[in-house]
Write a protein that holds these residues in place. Structure first.
Motif: not given
Length: 289
Positions: A19-33, A175-179, A190-196
């Protein structure tokens, strides 16, 4: 009762890692963008199907197929952000709502596409080690659970090292903490969020393979998996890699413990009751300040 509880907690801990590995990418994308990618688990189910067919059609274990799948899903994530998320962001007045509806529609399209390609019938992944068990003292541990645990640990560990030790990883955290500050420092948002996004979808593929080792799945499984993803991310804190890892293990332990004392059908009642309490006491998550 004591042995049964320890056995259930051990199984729950191993399930929680998936469940953790399924969720970690979702959390990262939500936090950044600040975008809820509701189609995240649809990509995980797609990876589960690709792993299933790599085994049943060509005899290639899903773990061996992952090195081929990961670049594919990374590119899919980047394409999704570039062609859908970024294009919607330019026109939407409410980015969160617009992208949530967009990705929900994408998830439905993917679900129906998988039904057409592979039928709605549930699938069971049977590898060479599916029936293997290991005895650790009084405990009996199934090999697929250990494989999923190892896969989750390697993936989350690699993602954490990427975020902490590489220039691009530090740029993602900035970018997550202070865009605005990151942009003023010369970071290409744009480049960073696309890679994320590419990384988020790639980790969804790993999560899908890990979940397929533990559960049966079908094209609609992404909806039930998404419920657990939301629980993990809210408990661990949006954007926190270690928070997602810890929250996944905690939820796995709760699932394991509750299965001993209450009927399995009541597990969601316990989990959502816990979620309500945590939102009242610590809405920012376990590891967020």
């Amino acid at each position: 009762m004591g042995y049964e509880l320890v056995q259930s907690l051990t199984s729950g801990l191993l399930i929680g890692s998936a469940l953790a590995v399924l969720s970690v990418g979702f959390s990262m994308a939500w936090g950044i963008t600040h975008v809820l990618n509701v189609a995240h688990c649809a990509f995980a189910v797609l990876a589960a199907y690709l792993g299933y067919w790599s085994l049943n059609r060509w005899g290639i274990d899903p773990l061996l197929a992952l090195p081929v799948m990961l670049p594919l899903f990374f590119l899919l994530g980047m394409a999704m952000h570039t062609l859908l998320i970024r294009a919607t962001a330019r026109r939407a007045h409410d980015l969160g709502l617009a992208t949530m509806v967009l990705t929900f529609g994408l998830g439905v399209v993917m679900e129906n596409g998988m039904q057409l390609a592979w039928t709605p019938d549930p699938r069971v992944l049977k590898t060479a080690y599916s029936s293997l068990t290991f005895t650790l003292g009084p405990l009996i541990v199934q090999a697929p659970h250990l494989v999923a645990f190892g896969l989750a640990g390697l993936t989350i560990g690699a993602l954490y090292l990427f975020a902490e030790r590489t220039f691009m990883g530090r740029a993602v955290r900035a970018v997550w903490q202070q865009p605005m500050g990151a942009a003023l420092s010369g970071i290409d948002l744009d480049r960073v969020t696309t890679i994320a996004y590419g990384l988020a979808v790639a980790t969804a593929a790993v999560g899908g393979v890990a979940m397929s080792l533990l559960y049966t799945f079908d094209p609609a499984s992404h909806l039930s998996w998404l419920v657990y993803v939301f629980l993990v991310v809210i408990l661990g804190g949006v954007g926190s890699i270690l928070g997602s890892a810890l929250a996944g293990l905690i939820i796995g332990l709760i699932i394991g413990a509750s299965s001993v004392f209450i009927p399995l059908a009541w597990n969601n009642l316990v989990l959502f009751g816990l979620l309500i309490v945590l939102l009242l006491l610590r809405p920012q998550g376990l590891l967020q300040r």
